[in-house]
Design an enzyme around this catalytic site. Structure first.
Site, PDB file in Angstrom:
ATOM      1  N   ASP A   1     -15.807 -69.716  17.765  1.00 50.79           N
ATOM      2  CA  ASP A   1     -14.736 -69.359  19.197  1.00 50.79           C
ATOM      3  C   ASP A   1     -15.710 -69.895  20.339  1.00 50.79           C
ATOM      4  O   ASP A   1     -15.507 -70.046  21.041  1.00 50.79           O
ATOM      5  CB  ASP A   1     -14.256 -68.036  19.248  1.00 50.79           C
ATOM      6  CG  ASP A   1     -13.305 -67.973  20.063  1.00 50.79           C
ATOM      7  OD1 ASP A   1     -12.969 -68.584  20.990  1.00 50.79           O
ATOM      8  OD2 ASP A   1     -12.664 -66.370  20.660  1.00 50.79           O
TER       9      ASP A   1
ATOM     10  N   ASP B   1     -28.368 -67.074  17.446  1.00 53.45           N
ATOM     11  CA  ASP B   1     -29.257 -67.192  18.650  1.00 53.45           C
ATOM     12  C   ASP B   1     -29.714 -68.681  18.728  1.00 53.45           C
ATOM     13  O   ASP B   1     -29.826 -68.602  19.708  1.00 53.45           O
ATOM     14  CB  ASP B   1     -30.039 -65.482  18.974  1.00 53.45           C
ATOM     15  CG  ASP B   1     -31.003 -65.382  17.693  1.00 53.45           C
ATOM     16  OD1 ASP B   1     -30.620 -66.043  16.287  1.00 53.45           O
ATOM     17  OD2 ASP B   1     -31.435 -64.141  17.660  1.00 53.45           O
TER      18      ASP B   1
ATOM     19  N   ASP C   1     -16.961 -73.473  22.848  1.00 52.12           N
ATOM     20  CA  ASP C   1     -17.266 -73.769  24.229  1.00 52.12           C
ATOM     21  C   ASP C   1     -18.595 -73.696  24.802  1.00 52.12           C
ATOM     22  O   ASP C   1     -18.335 -74.102  25.968  1.00 52.12           O
ATOM     23  CB  ASP C   1     -16.315 -71.870  24.986  1.00 52.12           C
ATOM     24  CG  ASP C   1     -15.175 -71.955  24.737  1.00 52.12           C
ATOM     25  OD1 ASP C   1     -13.946 -72.493  23.795  1.00 52.12           O
ATOM     26  OD2 ASP C   1     -14.582 -70.859  25.169  1.00 52.12           O
TER      27      ASP C   1
ATOM     28  N   LYS D   1     -26.229 -65.677  10.974  1.00 50.79           N
ATOM     29  CA  LYS D   1     -26.758 -63.827  11.598  1.00 50.79           C
ATOM     30  C   LYS D   1     -26.819 -63.449   9.692  1.00 50.79           C
ATOM     31  O   LYS D   1     -27.050 -62.056   9.482  1.00 50.79           O
ATOM     32  CB  LYS D   1     -26.290 -63.007  12.677  1.00 50.79           C
ATOM     33  CG  LYS D   1     -26.385 -63.290  13.513  1.00 50.79           C
ATOM     34  CD  LYS D   1     -27.797 -63.639  13.885  1.00 50.79           C
ATOM     35  CE  LYS D   1     -28.722 -62.287  14.811  1.00 50.79           C
ATOM     36  NZ  LYS D   1     -30.000 -62.470  15.307  1.00 50.79           N
TER      37      LYS D   1
HETATM   38  C1  IPM Z   1      -9.558 -70.468  20.821  1.00 53.59           C
HETATM   39  C2  IPM Z   1      -8.664 -69.388  21.356  1.00 53.59           C
HETATM   40  C3  IPM Z   1      -8.255 -68.367  20.674  1.00 53.59           C
HETATM   41  C4  IPM Z   1      -9.552 -67.794  20.298  1.00 53.59           C
HETATM   42  C5  IPM Z   1      -7.563 -67.149  21.492  1.00 53.59           C
HETATM   43  C6  IPM Z   1      -6.490 -67.799  23.179  1.00 53.59           C
HETATM   44  C7  IPM Z   1      -7.167 -66.083  21.174  1.00 53.59           C
HETATM   45  O1  IPM Z   1      -9.970 -68.805  22.509  1.00 53.59           O
HETATM   46  O2  IPM Z   1      -8.316 -70.970  20.210  1.00 53.59           O
HETATM   47  O3  IPM Z   1     -10.337 -70.457  20.507  1.00 53.59           O
HETATM   48  O4  IPM Z   1      -9.788 -66.408  19.933  1.00 53.59           O
HETATM   49  O5  IPM Z   1      -8.914 -67.863  19.045  1.00 53.59           O
HETATM   50 MN    MN Z   2     -11.837 -69.951  22.603  1.00 55.04          MN
END
Ligand code: IPM
Ligand code: MN
Length: 359
Positions: A251, A227, A255, A195
């Site tokens: 992080d 974004d 996901d 960003k």
């Molecule tokens: C990850 C997890 C960890 C992080 C958590 C569990 C602290 O979400 O490995 O992505 O935030 O890095």
């Molecule tokens: Mn994570």
């Protein structure tokens, strides 16, 4: 025979069952390949460990990790087990990633056949990129050290020249060496997600990234705002090869990437430093499905393949990844839309063991 010392941390929630499944698969692989042997040392770690000794991992386990060839870790942490400051006690991110300076968090996002991926019109392997999350600084450097008063709290996002440089270098090296997911247009590419239109820390990161990019002119360097990037990762994921990000963006967005390929249960990761590394799924402990035998063990099994690759057992690593691929191709593992295993986890493990014999 190559023998490796491996620390195993089974973790919390679904951790012990998926780690156990992965160890069974590794057993089959070792017997079949016959060229390497993994010597395990088991230690407790995570929320249950915190409840027992007041720390998420013991000093002995940390010592073992320092001298082992690699660490194989299940997910750790339970939402209700918290430190007095309100944050979760079980995750080991701060202890292991910052503690051992494991700055490169490598998270392959790959679309397997017949997964219930929300983008199922995409063909298998059309999505095949690496998320490279900077693992030791960024906003999470503020972990445990933010400024707190009764009326306000501040967490600080800090990036360093050294941190930005080494993760950028790692990204270009990865792009150069990437075996799968060859670009359709023949051009290799690294994408920085930031960003920098808003925050100076990201402008600093971008400048360093673009400087490092000059060292490898044969690889395209591009930058995307976070974004816009979160939309692009959904609408045109096949575009990406190596994506590099600050810690918290990595992080969150990894996901998102995992969700596009059938859920986090498909996704392994490596936490790599100059001297040590550990391997784990990208997801958490899913306490709601723990002990039911329905968790997807694929993330943990593919984390084992990443560990073998790191140890130099590249052929065995490749065999394992291929066996998982074939188990999906032959429809021996089916995922629910929510990303868990349709049927029994044991069936999935058996399927991968069987496929290993065919690779
Ligand atoms: C990850 C997890 C960890 C992080 C958590 C569990 C602290 O979400 O490995 O992505 O935030 O890095
Ligand atoms: Mn994570």
């Amino acid at each position: 025979m190559n023998t490796y010392q491996i620390v195993v941390l089974s973790g919390d929630g679904i951790g012990p069952e998926i780690v156990d499944g992965a160890l069974q698969v590794l057993e089959t692989l070792q017997t079949q390949v016959g060229r390497f042997h993994l010597n395990y040392q088991f230690y407790e770690a995570g929320a249950a460990c915190y409840q027992k000794i007041g720390e998420p991992i013991s000093a002995q386990a940390l010592k073992a990790i320092e001298t082992a060839d690699a660490t194989f870790k299940g997910p750790t942490g339970l939402p209700e087990v918290r430190k007095p400051d309100g944050t979760e006690a079980g995750p080991l991110g701060g202890v292991l990633r910052s503690g051992f300076d494991l700055y490169a968090n490598l998270r392959p996002i790959r679309l397997f056949p017949n997964t219930a991926a929300p983008l199922k019109k995409k063909v298998a392997d059309s999505i095949d990129y690496y998320f490279l999350r900077e693992n030791t600084e960024g906003l999470y450097l503020s972990r445990g050290v933010g400024i707190v008063t009764s009326e306000a709290v501040a967490d600080t996002l800090m990036v360093t020249r050294k941190g930005c440089e080494r993760i950028s270098r790692y990204a270009f090296k990865l792009a150069r060496e990437k075996k799968r997911g060859a670009p359709q247009d023949g051009k290799r590419r690294v994408t920085l997600i930031d960003k920098s239109n808003v925050l100076r820390s990201f402008a600093f990161f971008r400048e360093i990234f673009l400087n490092v990019a000059r060292e490898t002119p044969e690889i395209d360097a591009e930058c995307l705002y976070a974004d816009a990037a979160s939309a692009a990762l959904v609408t045109r994921p096949e575009h990406f090869q190596v994506v590099v990000t600050e810690n918290m963006f990595g992080d969150i967005l990894s996901d998102l990437g995992g969700a596009t390929v059938g859920g986090l249960g498909m996704c392994p990761s490596a936490n790599i430093g100059d001297r040590l590394a550990y391997f784990e799924p990208i997801h958490g402990t899913a306490p709601d499905i723990a002990g039911k035998g329905i968790a997807n063990p694929v993330s943990q099994i593919r984390a084992a393949a990443m560990m073998l690759d790191y140890l130099g057992e590249t052929e065995a690593a490749q065999m394992l990844e291929t066996a998982v691929w074939q188990a999906f191709e032959n429809k021996r593992i089916e995922l629910t839309a929510a990303g868990s295993i349709d049927g029994k986890m044991k069936t999935a493990i058996k399927a991968i063991q069987d496929e290993l014999k065919q690779v």
